[in-house]
Design a protein around this motif. Structure first.
Motif, PDB file in Angstrom:
ATOM      1  N   TYR A   1      27.439 -76.107 -72.138  1.00 46.72           N
ATOM      2  CA  TYR A   1      26.508 -76.296 -71.017  1.00 46.72           C
ATOM      3  C   TYR A   1      25.741 -77.619 -71.103  1.00 46.72           C
TER       4      TYR A   1
ATOM      5  N   ILE B   1      21.701 -69.652 -76.563  1.00 44.50           N
ATOM      6  CA  ILE B   1      21.847 -70.433 -75.331  1.00 44.50           C
ATOM      7  C   ILE B   1      21.674 -69.559 -74.093  1.00 44.50           C
TER       8      ILE B   1
ATOM      9  N   THR C   1      19.132 -65.009 -71.884  1.00 44.28           N
ATOM     10  CA  THR C   1      19.744 -64.518 -73.128  1.00 44.28           C
ATOM     11  C   THR C   1      18.798 -64.790 -74.300  1.00 44.28           C
TER      12      THR C   1
ATOM     13  N   GLU D   1      15.910 -62.267 -74.214  1.00 43.54           N
ATOM     14  CA  GLU D   1      16.318 -60.959 -74.769  1.00 43.54           C
ATOM     15  C   GLU D   1      16.492 -61.045 -76.298  1.00 43.54           C
TER      16      GLU D   1
ATOM     17  N   TYR E   1      18.125 -47.472 -67.513  1.00 42.07           N
ATOM     18  CA  TYR E   1      18.154 -47.775 -66.079  1.00 42.07           C
ATOM     19  C   TYR E   1      17.143 -48.857 -65.715  1.00 42.07           C
TER      20      TYR E   1
ATOM     21  N   ARG F   1      16.049 -51.095 -67.667  1.00 43.41           N
ATOM     22  CA  ARG F   1      16.562 -52.328 -68.271  1.00 43.41           C
ATOM     23  C   ARG F   1      17.592 -52.998 -67.351  1.00 43.41           C
ATOM     24  N   ALA F   2      18.535 -52.187 -66.858  1.00 43.78           N
ATOM     25  CA  ALA F   2      19.569 -52.723 -65.961  1.00 43.78           C
ATOM     26  C   ALA F   2      18.927 -53.275 -64.687  1.00 43.78           C
TER      27      ALA F   2
ATOM     28  N   ARG G   1      17.264 -56.613 -65.410  1.00 47.02           N
ATOM     29  CA  ARG G   1      18.279 -57.686 -65.518  1.00 47.02           C
ATOM     30  C   ARG G   1      18.806 -58.086 -64.143  1.00 47.02           C
ATOM     31  N   TYR G   2      18.946 -57.093 -63.283  1.00 42.47           N
ATOM     32  CA  TYR G   2      19.423 -57.345 -61.918  1.00 42.47           C
ATOM     33  C   TYR G   2      18.405 -58.199 -61.147  1.00 42.47           C
TER      34      TYR G   2
ATOM     35  N   SER H   1      18.492 -61.717 -62.402  1.00 46.00           N
ATOM     36  CA  SER H   1      19.658 -62.427 -61.845  1.00 46.00           C
ATOM     37  C   SER H   1      19.394 -62.833 -60.397  1.00 46.00           C
ATOM     38  N   PHE H   2      18.741 -61.956 -59.651  1.00 46.15           N
ATOM     39  CA  PHE H   2      18.403 -62.251 -58.259  1.00 46.15           C
ATOM     40  C   PHE H   2      17.525 -63.506 -58.178  1.00 46.15           C
TER      41      PHE H   2
ATOM     42  N   ASP I   1      19.974 -66.438 -59.136  1.00 45.72           N
ATOM     43  CA  ASP I   1      21.107 -66.683 -58.227  1.00 45.72           C
ATOM     44  C   ASP I   1      20.655 -67.012 -56.815  1.00 45.72           C
ATOM     45  N   LYS I   2      19.528 -66.450 -56.418  1.00 47.03           N
ATOM     46  CA  LYS I   2      19.120 -66.569 -55.007  1.00 47.03           C
ATOM     47  C   LYS I   2      17.783 -67.295 -54.857  1.00 47.03           C
TER      48      LYS I   2
ATOM     49  N   ILE J   1      12.006 -59.316 -50.187  1.00 46.47           N
ATOM     50  CA  ILE J   1      12.469 -58.367 -51.208  1.00 46.47           C
ATOM     51  C   ILE J   1      11.542 -58.400 -52.431  1.00 46.47           C
TER      52      ILE J   1
END
Lengths: 229, 229
Positions: free
Chosen positions: A53, A67, A71, A74, A92, A94-95, A98-99, A102-103, A106-107, A136
């Motif tokens: 990277y 890296i 990550t 965590e 749940y 935790r997931a 993470r989601y 990512s949002f 990514d967005k 959101i």
């Protein structure tokens, strides 16, 4: 053995700030190494640690590189498990954290940047997307102190750009996206987040960041004026 | 209470395949719901479960949605902790596995797709990048049975595209990137991975996938021929 913790970073980077914030919450001392990104002169240590990277931040823990900003966050939570909890314990939750992180990556951040720094169609699309994204996020924080509950956690760390950087970018570019009318909960969260001493210790100086972004903005406008002649 | 596990997926998607593989390794039974991606008609269940991304795969565990293929894989490992271990226990190994999984998602898959499906400069760049990417992956698997050790783990699951889909794509497009001379260890790993019965149970039928990709390829060539007239 004394632990050796090094952070290869750049002072304006919110991604670097996440790593410092995670270490700060755990009370881990670390040494900062600022990369010379403006002159694109990366240190041999960075190139060796992150050959794919070639980006900040990198965490070096007793010489071993970790890296990717989330990550690393965590990893910090896994390694210094007894301090301030960062990642939710429930699978749940935790997931879901993470989601949402990512949002943000990514967005929210790319769209916000497009809305503020680009022009024409791309800017317009960035603004539309950002409005949806912020709706959101406003819904996610409503009724909560922090995204994960009563204290700063994974999603708050991921959202440091929203709390701090967006204010500076909006001021410099004149684009207004976050407002009291539609985002009162998000703004209250930002204030709460930014009032934490640990968070404060990981932010760039607001005036210095403003000056840097203003210079970038001036350069864009000068180039535009030149090309119009 | 009987557990309810549903996977919203598309049969050609390697990302959906990752979720099925994680569930398969844990011995968890699940119900498959195939989305109608070719006609862009997403089910109300998908739109409700993944309102931001509107993408497969989604895992619904007792009605609660989990989103993002690698986030789902980690959720499966967290939730059915006693079965086949997926995420390494050691914090450093865990961070490294996540980093390699990101490398596959950020670099390997997009570059490979560019190299095979695009043309001109973009294809050329995709091929150059893919060669570099594969060199790194070949180095990572050298001397090992699987990426994380003696059995299938997080990185192997992330690399399912490399083991299976790349073969079909190369055959259909005539692009040759993975070869015995430079990637003997990666090819051996692919064989080992694909010989697992659990893996086999999560792959699309090779002939059906080839036919679908061939049709896509034919459509591209027909469009090109038309535009040249």
């Amino acid at each position: 053995m004394a632990e050796e913790v090094k952070v290869l970073r750049f002072w304006t980077s919110p991604f670097s700030g996440r790593v410092e914030l995670a270490l700060g919450l755990k009370g881990v001392s670390y040494e900062i190494f600022d990369e010379d990104l403006p002159n694109k002169k990366l240190s041999p240590l960075l190139l060796e640690s992150s050959p794919i990277y070639k980006e900040v931040p990198v965490l070096l823990h007793n010489g071993k590189p970790v890296i990717g900003s989330m990550t690393i966050v965590e990893y910090v939570d896994d390694t210094w498990g007894n301090g301030h909890p960062i990642v939710p314990k429930d699978p749940y939750e935790r997931a879901r954290a993470r989601y949402l992180a990512s949002f943000i990556d990514d967005k929210i951040i790319p769209n916000f940047r497009k809305a503020c720094w680009l022009e024409g169609e791309e800017q317009k699309r960035g603004m539309e997307e950002t409005k949806e994204n912020l709706k959101i996020l406003e819904g996610e924080i409503k009724g909560k102190k922090f995204f994960g509950g009563d204290d700063i956690g994974l999603v708050d760390i991921a959202a440091n750009y929203v709390a701090f950087w967006t204010g500076v970018v909006q001021k410099v570019t004149g684009v207004s996206l976050i407002n009291e009318e539609n985002h009162s909960n998000l703004l209250k969260w930002s204030q709460r987040f930014l009032s934490s001493d640990v968070v404060k210790g990981t932010l760039p100086d607001r005036e210095e960041l403003t000056a840097l972004y203003q210079a970038a903005r001036d350069a864009i406008l000068a180039k535009k004026a030149l090309s119009a002649n």
